[in-house]
Design an enzyme around this catalytic site. Structure first.
Site, PDB file in Angstrom:
ATOM      1  N   SER A 112     -16.873 -11.758  19.232  1.00  0.00           N
ATOM      2  CA  SER A 112     -16.030 -11.045  18.402  1.00  0.00           C
ATOM      3  C   SER A 112     -16.623 -11.104  16.991  1.00  0.00           C
ATOM      4  CB  SER A 112     -14.672 -11.299  18.397  1.00  0.00           C
ATOM      5  OG  SER A 112     -13.721 -10.283  17.924  1.00  0.00           O
ATOM      6  N   LYS A 125       8.435  -0.484   3.959  1.00  0.00           N
ATOM      7  CA  LYS A 125       7.926  -1.608   3.161  1.00  0.00           C
ATOM      8  C   LYS A 125       7.616  -2.896   4.062  1.00  0.00           C
ATOM      9  CE  LYS A 125       6.576  -3.094  -0.692  1.00  0.00           C
ATOM     10  NZ  LYS A 125       4.999  -2.905  -1.138  1.00  0.00           N
TER      11      LYS A 125
END
Length: 310
Positions: A121, A173
């Site tokens: 990765s 939010k």
């Protein structure tokens, strides 16, 4: 011990600290570099060893690594570099920062990568900046993809009798806070963010390995590859270890013989007198724990989870 002897001892220590400190300051000004060199083996012109071991570094560790890469690029006495990677990856942003710094280095000097046990990765991502990649046949690599983990803690908080009230302006939010499940809209938004990070990974592999993006996408489903498989697929160049990669970097720089060096932190005045083991700070394990607790819970990562969360 009488008072005069105590004063003499304190005066001696003060003078010694002053001398050591001035020596370090003069050495730093003369070289213009923050890191000193330690020779690992060999003789002749220098090839520097850069290392990404463990999770992709963050914070001060990231700053240190970028500083070493910068010094390797700017120091005219460094003729080539070898990058040793033994990492399952880590945060997306930090991985890209390291890759960019390594590409800047590789444009000016030969850079060859060598894999350890795991270079997957983000660990593989940073290695694609190198001109060539050496890998042990049994190394674990690949795992090209993006992952994000979001612990859901609302059930645990309820069992503990803890209520959290979130006040917000902006409908999304508190997205990804872990205090409530994601809505379908939020999941779509995050997936779009992950798609951008995924396409960046594909682009870096395609560029670094000189492969068509379509072929990289076929390989980039998150699976891991052995070193032997990676070579056959074009994700690495040849079987080998760190010493093989260092020798190849020297060859690319036109060196018949070379000295492999590692950057190490210059000792401060107290360390110079009392040794590196002087216990003035936290242990490395404690520092890692504090750092981990201070990290955000939700972030995108180029990480192979089989290589460990940390």
């Amino acid at each position: 011990m009488n008072r005069k002897r105590w004063l003499a001892l304190l005066l001696f220590v003060a003078v010694a600290l002053l001398v050591v400190g001035l020596g370090r300051l003069i050495q730093s000004r003369e070289t213009g570099h923050p890191w000193r060199e330690a020779t690992l083996y060999g003789r002749g012109e220098k090839v520097v060893l850069l290392e990404v071991v463990g999770s992709i570094p963050m914070g001060k560790d990231l700053e240190d690594l970028l500083s070493k890469i910068r010094q390797a690029r700017e120091d005219q006495d460094i003729r080539a570099a070898v990058l040793f990677v033994d990492s399952p990856g880590g945060s997306v942003t930090e991985t890209e920062a390291i890759h960019r710094a390594l590409k800047d280095l590789a444009r000016e000097k030969p850079l060859v990568a060598a894999f350890g046990t795991v270079a997957a990765s983000g660990g593989y991502y940073v290695a694609t900046a190198a001109r060539e990649i050496f890998t042990p046949a049994t190394a674990v690599t690949g795992s090209i993809g993006v992952i994000a983990t979001l612990p859901q803690v609302q059930g645990l908080l309820a069992k503990l009798g803890v209520q959290v009230e979130v006040l917000k302006e902006g409908r999304l939010k508190d997205m990804g806070s872990g205090l409530r499940p994601l809505t379908p809209e939020e999941r779509t938004l995050i997936q779009g963010y992950m798609r951008e990070a995924y396409e960046l990974f594909v682009a870096r592999v395609a560029e670094g390995r000189h492969l068509p993006k379509d072929k990289v996408r076929q390989l980039a489903d998150g699976r891991i590859y052995s070193g032997t498989q990676a070579i056959a697929l074009g994700l690495a160049d040849r079987e080998g270890y760190l010493e093989d990669a260092a020798k190849r970097a020297a060859e690319l720089a036109g060196l018949e013989e070379f000295r492999l060096v590692r950057y190490v932190k210059p000792k401060g005045p107290l360390e110079g007198l009392l040794g590196e083991g002087f216990p003035l700070g936290l242990s490395s394990e404690t520092e890692q724990l504090v750092s981990l607790l201070g990290q955000n819970r939700f972030r995108l990562e180029y990480r192979y989870l089989g290589g460990g969360l940390w």
